[in-house]
Write an enzyme that holds these catalytic residues in place. Structure first.
Site, short mmCIF file in Angstrom:
data_model
loop_
_atom_site.label_atom_id
_atom_site.label_comp_id
_atom_site.label_asym_id
_atom_site.label_seq_id
_atom_site.Cartn_x
_atom_site.Cartn_y
_atom_site.Cartn_z
N CYS A 87 90.11 61.30 12.02
CA CYS A 87 90.68 60.90 10.53
C CYS A 87 91.84 60.07 10.51
O CYS A 87 92.11 59.52 9.64
CB CYS A 87 90.93 62.11 9.71
SG CYS A 87 89.37 63.28 9.43
N ASN B 94 85.02 63.87 2.83
CA ASN B 94 85.89 63.31 3.94
C ASN B 94 85.01 62.46 4.92
O ASN B 94 84.12 63.15 5.48
CB ASN B 94 86.48 64.55 4.78
CG ASN B 94 87.37 64.06 5.67
OD1 ASN B 94 87.43 62.97 6.26
ND2 ASN B 94 88.20 65.19 6.18
N HIS C 103 95.00 59.75 2.96
CA HIS C 103 93.73 60.41 3.52
C HIS C 103 93.27 61.89 2.93
O HIS C 103 94.03 62.68 3.02
CB HIS C 103 93.63 60.68 4.87
CG HIS C 103 92.42 61.29 5.31
ND1 HIS C 103 91.29 60.85 5.31
CD2 HIS C 103 92.44 62.37 6.26
CE1 HIS C 103 90.30 61.81 5.92
NE2 HIS C 103 90.96 62.67 6.38
N PHE D 25 82.41 66.82 5.21
CA PHE D 25 82.29 65.75 5.59
C PHE D 25 81.24 64.93 5.24
O PHE D 25 80.12 65.45 4.92
CB PHE D 25 82.22 65.71 7.31
CG PHE D 25 83.46 65.99 7.99
CD1 PHE D 25 84.71 65.48 7.79
CD2 PHE D 25 83.47 67.41 8.89
CE1 PHE D 25 86.13 66.15 8.45
CE2 PHE D 25 84.65 67.76 9.32
CZ PHE D 25 85.81 67.10 9.30
C1 LIG Z 1 88.44 65.25 11.63
C2 LIG Z 1 89.73 64.62 11.40
O1 LIG Z 1 90.15 63.85 12.42
C3 LIG Z 1 90.85 65.07 10.43
C4 LIG Z 1 90.39 65.61 9.46
O2 LIG Z 1 90.51 65.40 8.16
S1 LIG Z 1 90.43 67.44 9.61
C5 LIG Z 1 89.78 67.96 8.11
C6 LIG Z 1 91.11 68.41 7.31
N1 LIG Z 1 90.53 69.32 6.41
C7 LIG Z 1 91.00 70.51 6.29
O3 LIG Z 1 91.52 70.90 7.13
C8 LIG Z 1 90.57 71.46 5.24
C9 LIG Z 1 91.73 71.88 4.05
N2 LIG Z 1 91.42 72.92 3.65
C10 LIG Z 1 90.97 72.73 2.40
O4 LIG Z 1 90.74 71.84 1.80
C11 LIG Z 1 90.58 74.29 1.47
O5 LIG Z 1 91.48 75.07 2.24
C12 LIG Z 1 89.05 74.69 1.39
C13 LIG Z 1 88.61 73.62 0.48
C14 LIG Z 1 88.27 74.76 2.77
C15 LIG Z 1 89.19 75.94 0.66
O6 LIG Z 1 89.85 75.97 -0.30
P1 LIG Z 1 90.93 77.14 -0.78
O7 LIG Z 1 91.43 76.65 -1.88
O8 LIG Z 1 91.87 77.17 0.54
O9 LIG Z 1 90.07 78.47 -1.05
P2 LIG Z 1 90.27 79.85 -0.23
O10 LIG Z 1 89.66 80.85 -1.30
O11 LIG Z 1 91.65 79.97 0.20
O12 LIG Z 1 89.38 79.77 1.01
C16 LIG Z 1 87.74 79.50 1.05
C17 LIG Z 1 87.29 79.93 2.15
O13 LIG Z 1 87.58 78.73 3.05
C18 LIG Z 1 87.93 79.03 4.38
N3 LIG Z 1 88.50 78.25 5.09
C19 LIG Z 1 89.70 77.58 4.76
N4 LIG Z 1 90.08 76.78 5.79
C20 LIG Z 1 89.07 76.95 6.69
C21 LIG Z 1 88.84 76.33 7.95
N5 LIG Z 1 90.13 75.26 8.60
N6 LIG Z 1 87.95 76.59 8.80
C22 LIG Z 1 87.07 77.42 8.25
N7 LIG Z 1 87.24 78.00 7.04
C23 LIG Z 1 88.28 77.80 6.20
C24 LIG Z 1 88.72 80.48 3.95
O14 LIG Z 1 88.69 81.42 5.05
C25 LIG Z 1 88.01 81.01 2.74
O15 LIG Z 1 86.69 81.83 3.37
P3 LIG Z 1 86.46 83.45 2.38
O16 LIG Z 1 85.84 82.62 1.25
O17 LIG Z 1 85.28 83.71 3.37
O18 LIG Z 1 87.61 84.10 2.36
#
Ligand SMILES: CC(=O)CC(=O)SCCNC(=O)CCNC(=O)[C@H](O)C(C)(C)COP(=O)(O)OP(=O)(O)OC[C@H]1O[C@@H](n2cnc3c(N)ncnc32)[C@H](O)[C@@H]1OP(=O)(O)O
Length: 399
Positions: free
Chosen positions: A168, A342, A309, A219
């Site tokens: 990313c 994303n 981003h 993604f």
């Molecule tokens: C690839 C690259 O180089 C760079 C990148 O961009 S990497 C990707 C970056 N993105 C992220 O890290 C995602 C960020 N997280 C989010 O946007 C939010 O946490 C989300 C949309 C995933 C969930 O929304 P939230 O408001 O946190 O809701 P919340 O109810 O707390 O969580 C929902 C579920 O997501 C799960 N979750 C959150 N983060 C997680 C993760 N990193 N991996 C797996 N599950 C995840 C939680 O465990 C939860 O599961 P349950 O419903 O079973 O309890």
């Protein structure tokens, strides 16, 4: 060396541009298959024949509901998956087939985005002197940059560089390198192309593999292209954003927070649930350092425009919270997340595109001046934070 005495310093001075690098054109493209986020859990579990994994489907549904995403575009449609059923099982050796498909699709998608950027720039593709290509799907040489150069009819002397697996932050990294090239090579015109298709990392759900469930929820596929050059030649070339300063910061002790690895069954990744917190704790320091380097103190974050981003909804929420940003400051990032998901390194280029459209629309409808100074930020494995301070030339229509 001929009759005129020239010192190396004189030569060096003549080689460099006078002004800062600037964005001179932007283009984006997506594959045709559009998936609605509220239908995605049903779709994904059906096409991977995994309806029996009801807990995982429930989890994917919960994440999709909270993702801030309305729809995404993908290259891998049902027909392609039916022709490559091994893609659903990451234990099977499907890498060759994935690389075959990606080797054609990644540069073709990039070419569609680049053609738009070149059209906006207004000069012939043969005037491009440098190409920087970023993708996480590269696993061959000659690679996607070579193919893209052919598709666009670039000059055989174009200077090509590939960035692989930057994830990313690939878009941010490419734009910083383009800035360095443009400012250090008078007359250089750099094409930045980022192209990402999730096919390389697509597989079915598995108990204990929650990274995949998160990835399936957020993604998407897309390509973005930008033309960068210094000392624009009017009236054809019009700077959209000037690049005032760029830096990269690595957050200590976070090597394991975001990782990507190519295996026999495709690419696997890990994304810690700590990523929003880790990014949130570190953005303000990056911003302060950037403005300190420019000799500007006491910047009010709400006085800037923002191109961040959108790695995930929670990351945007966290940044908004720690910086005390007004509701509309990350609107371009939220809109891109909503409409495309994303798209890894490509996403920040979509955000720049969205931002300049919003600024132009605001000026047209309310006559209101948008901020002159702004910031672009991207995050990826490392954890790496790319920061760039941007400036919009005053009075330019479309800024
Ligand atoms: C690839 C690259 O180089 C760079 C990148 O961009 S990497 C990707 C970056 N993105 C992220 O890290 C995602 C960020 N997280 C989010 O946007 C939010 O946490 C989300 C949309 C995933 C969930 O929304 P939230 O408001 O946190 O809701 P919340 O109810 O707390 O969580 C929902 C579920 O997501 C799960 N979750 C959150 N983060 C997680 C993760 N990193 N991996 C797996 N599950 C995840 C939680 O465990 C939860 O599961 P349950 O419903 O079973 O309890």
């Amino acid at each position: 060396m001929g009759s005129a005495p020239a010192t190396v310093r004189d030569i060096r001075r003549a080689q460099r541009a006078d002004g800062p690098a600037a964005v001179l054109g932007i283009g984006t493209a997506n594959p045709p298959t559009c998936l609605a986020q509220d239908e995605y859990p049903d779709y994904y579990f059906r096409i991977t024949h995994s309806e029996h994994l009801t807990d995982l489907k429930g989890k994917l549904t919960r994440i999709c509901n909270k993702s801030g995403i309305r729809q995404r575009f993908v290259h891998l449609d049902e027909q392609l998956l039916a022709a490559n059923p091994d893609f659903t099982d990451r234990a099977l050796p499907s890498l060759d087939a994935r690389v075959d498909i990606a080797s054609a699709a990644v540069p073709e998608l990039a070419a569609r985005a680049a053609a738009k950027a070149i059209a906006e720039w207004g000069r012939p593709a043969t005037d491009i002197t440098h190409l920087i290509f970023s993708t996480y799907s590269g696993a061959r040489a000659p690679s996607a940059d070579r193919r893209l150069a052919s598709l666009l009819g670039l000059s055989p002397t174009v200077s090509r560089t590939v960035l692989s697996l930057h994830g990313c932050y690939g878009g941010g990294r490419s734009l910083q390198l383009a800035k360095e090239l443009a400012e250090n090579n008078r007359g250089a015109r750099v094409l930045v192309a980022c192209s990402e298709i999730t096919l390389i990392a697509f597989y079915g759900p598995e108990d204990g593999c929650l990274d995949n469930i998160l990835g399936q929820a957020i993604f998407g596929d897309g390509a973005g292209a930008v033309i960068v050059g210094a000392d624009p030649v009017g009236p054809v070339e019009r700077p959209l954003f000037e690049m005032a300063f760029a830096s990269q910061t690595t957050i200590p002790d976070t090597e394991d927070a975001i990782s990507m690895e190519i295996n026999k069954g495709g690419m696997e990744y890990h994304i810690s649930n700590q990523v929003p917190r880790l990014v949130g704790c570190n953005v303000e320091r990056c911003l302060t350092d950037a403005f300190d380097a420019l000799g500007v103190a006491g910047v009010k974050w709400n006085d800037l425009f923002w191109a961040v981003h959108p790695g995930g909804r929670a990351i945007l929420d966290r940044i908004e919270g720690v910086l005390g940003l007004d509701d509309d400051k990350l609107a371009a990032s939220r809109r891109v997340l909503s409409e495309f998901g994303n798209m890894s390194g490509t996403t920040v280029i979509f955000v720049l595109d969205e931002l300049r459209r919003r600024r132009a629309a605001k000026q047209d409808t309310s006559g209101e001046e948008a901020p002159e100074w702004g910031v672009m930020m991207a995050f990826g494995p490392g954890i790496t934070i790319e920061t760039m301070v941007l400036h919009t030339p005053v009075g330019l229509e479309g800024n």
